[in-house]
Scaffold this motif. Structure first.
Motif, short mmCIF file in Angstrom:
data_model
loop_
_atom_site.label_atom_id
_atom_site.label_comp_id
_atom_site.label_asym_id
_atom_site.label_seq_id
_atom_site.Cartn_x
_atom_site.Cartn_y
_atom_site.Cartn_z
N GLY A 1 0.81 -1.22 0.00
CA GLY A 1 0.00 0.00 0.00
C GLY A 1 0.84 1.26 0.00
N VAL A 2 1.91 1.26 0.77
CA VAL A 2 2.80 2.43 0.82
C VAL A 2 3.45 2.68 -0.55
CG1 VAL A 2 4.97 3.30 1.80
CG2 VAL A 2 3.25 2.27 3.29
N ILE A 3 3.94 1.63 -1.17
CA ILE A 3 4.56 1.78 -2.49
C ILE A 3 3.52 2.18 -3.53
CG2 ILE A 3 5.78 0.53 -4.33
CD1 ILE A 3 7.54 1.29 -1.97
N GLY A 4 2.31 1.65 -3.42
CA GLY A 4 1.25 2.06 -4.34
C GLY A 4 0.91 3.53 -4.21
N LEU A 5 0.83 4.02 -2.98
CA LEU A 5 0.56 5.45 -2.78
C LEU A 5 1.71 6.31 -3.28
CD1 LEU A 5 -1.11 5.40 0.75
CD2 LEU A 5 -2.20 5.82 -1.46
N ALA B 1 -0.36 -5.76 -9.81
CA ALA B 1 0.70 -5.10 -9.06
C ALA B 1 1.02 -5.86 -7.77
CB ALA B 1 0.29 -3.66 -8.74
N LEU B 2 0.02 -6.40 -7.11
CA LEU B 2 0.25 -7.21 -5.90
C LEU B 2 1.02 -8.47 -6.25
CD1 LEU B 2 -0.16 -7.69 -2.88
CD2 LEU B 2 -2.34 -8.77 -3.45
N SER B 3 0.67 -9.09 -7.36
CA SER B 3 1.41 -10.28 -7.79
C SER B 3 2.87 -9.95 -8.07
CB SER B 3 0.78 -10.88 -9.05
OG SER B 3 -0.55 -11.24 -8.80
N LEU B 4 3.14 -8.84 -8.71
CA LEU B 4 4.51 -8.41 -8.96
C LEU B 4 5.24 -8.12 -7.66
CD1 LEU B 4 6.76 -7.61 -10.92
CD2 LEU B 4 5.76 -5.33 -10.97
N PHE B 5 4.56 -7.51 -6.70
CA PHE B 5 5.17 -7.20 -5.41
C PHE B 5 5.53 -8.48 -4.66
CE2 PHE B 5 5.23 -5.29 -1.12
CZ PHE B 5 6.04 -4.21 -1.39
N VAL B 6 4.69 -9.50 -4.74
CA VAL B 6 4.99 -10.78 -4.10
C VAL B 6 6.18 -11.44 -4.79
CG1 VAL B 6 4.08 -13.10 -3.70
CG2 VAL B 6 2.67 -11.12 -3.19
N VAL B 7 6.28 -11.34 -6.10
CA VAL B 7 7.43 -11.88 -6.81
C VAL B 7 8.71 -11.15 -6.39
CG1 VAL B 7 8.50 -12.08 -9.10
CG2 VAL B 7 6.14 -12.78 -8.76
N LEU B 8 8.63 -9.84 -6.18
CA LEU B 8 9.80 -9.09 -5.72
C LEU B 8 10.22 -9.51 -4.32
CD1 LEU B 8 8.99 -5.48 -6.98
CD2 LEU B 8 10.65 -7.09 -7.92
N ALA B 9 9.29 -10.03 -3.53
CA ALA B 9 9.60 -10.48 -2.16
C ALA B 9 10.21 -11.88 -2.12
CB ALA B 9 8.33 -10.46 -1.32
N PHE B 10 10.31 -12.55 -3.24
CA PHE B 10 10.80 -13.93 -3.27
C PHE B 10 12.22 -14.10 -2.71
CE2 PHE B 10 12.60 -17.65 -5.48
CZ PHE B 10 11.76 -18.62 -4.96
N PRO B 11 13.18 -13.22 -3.02
CA PRO B 11 14.52 -13.42 -2.44
C PRO B 11 14.52 -13.37 -0.91
CG PRO B 11 14.65 -11.90 -4.26
CD PRO B 11 13.20 -12.15 -4.01
N GLY B 12 13.76 -12.47 -0.33
CA GLY B 12 13.68 -12.40 1.13
C GLY B 12 13.01 -13.63 1.72
N PHE B 13 11.96 -14.13 1.06
CA PHE B 13 11.28 -15.33 1.52
C PHE B 13 12.21 -16.53 1.47
CE2 PHE B 13 8.83 -19.16 0.62
CZ PHE B 13 7.93 -19.16 1.67
N VAL B 14 12.96 -16.66 0.38
CA VAL B 14 13.90 -17.78 0.25
C VAL B 14 14.97 -17.68 1.33
CG1 VAL B 14 15.71 -18.73 -1.22
CG2 VAL B 14 13.50 -18.20 -2.19
N GLY B 15 15.50 -16.50 1.56
CA GLY B 15 16.51 -16.33 2.58
C GLY B 15 16.00 -16.63 3.98
N ARG B 16 14.75 -16.34 4.24
CA ARG B 16 14.18 -16.56 5.58
C ARG B 16 13.75 -18.00 5.80
NH1 ARG B 16 14.51 -14.68 10.34
NH2 ARG B 16 14.65 -12.66 9.36
N TYR B 17 13.08 -18.62 4.82
CA TYR B 17 12.43 -19.91 5.08
C TYR B 17 13.02 -21.10 4.33
CZ TYR B 17 8.82 -17.22 7.40
OH TYR B 17 8.14 -16.39 8.24
#
Length: 102
Positions: free
Chosen positions: A55-59, A82-98
């Motif tokens: 939401g912050v990035i969208g605004l 846009a939400l789907s793209l944002f989730v794809v951008l979060a993939f490196p952090g998700f991989v690193g965490r889990y």
């Protein structure tokens, strides 16, 4: 700021914001949560934080669009994409965490 610079700045901020919930243990990268849930953010808190940053990035994107010229009305399809793209951008952090072995 010209259009090209604002687009690249927004993409860079989106990559950072999408990975922020997964790279730290603070709520919204500011509030320590040690006393609330034992110091480790549960997955559902990370997802809610991811939606907040979306939401912050969208605004911010709307603000950049308004600074460049006229804004265009968007329908629900744009926001889902846009939400789907944002989730794809979060993939490196998700991989690193889990997914990476510690």
């Amino acid at each position: 700021m010209n259009q090209s610079a604002s687009v690249w700045l927004l993409i860079l901020l989106a990559v950072v914001a999408a990975n922020l919930p997964f790279i730290n243990e603070r709520l919204f990268a500011v509030v320590p949560i040690k006393r609330f849930v034992g110091g480790i953010k549960p997955f559902w808190v990370r997802v809610l934080e991811l939606l907040f940053w979306y939401g912050v990035i969208g605004l911010l994107g709307m603000l950049f669009e308004r600074m460049i010229g006229n804004t265009f009305t968007q329908r629900w399809e744009f926001y889902v994409t846009a939400l789907s793209l944002f989730v794809v951008l979060a993939f490196p952090g998700f991989v690193g965490r889990y997914l990476l072995k510690r």
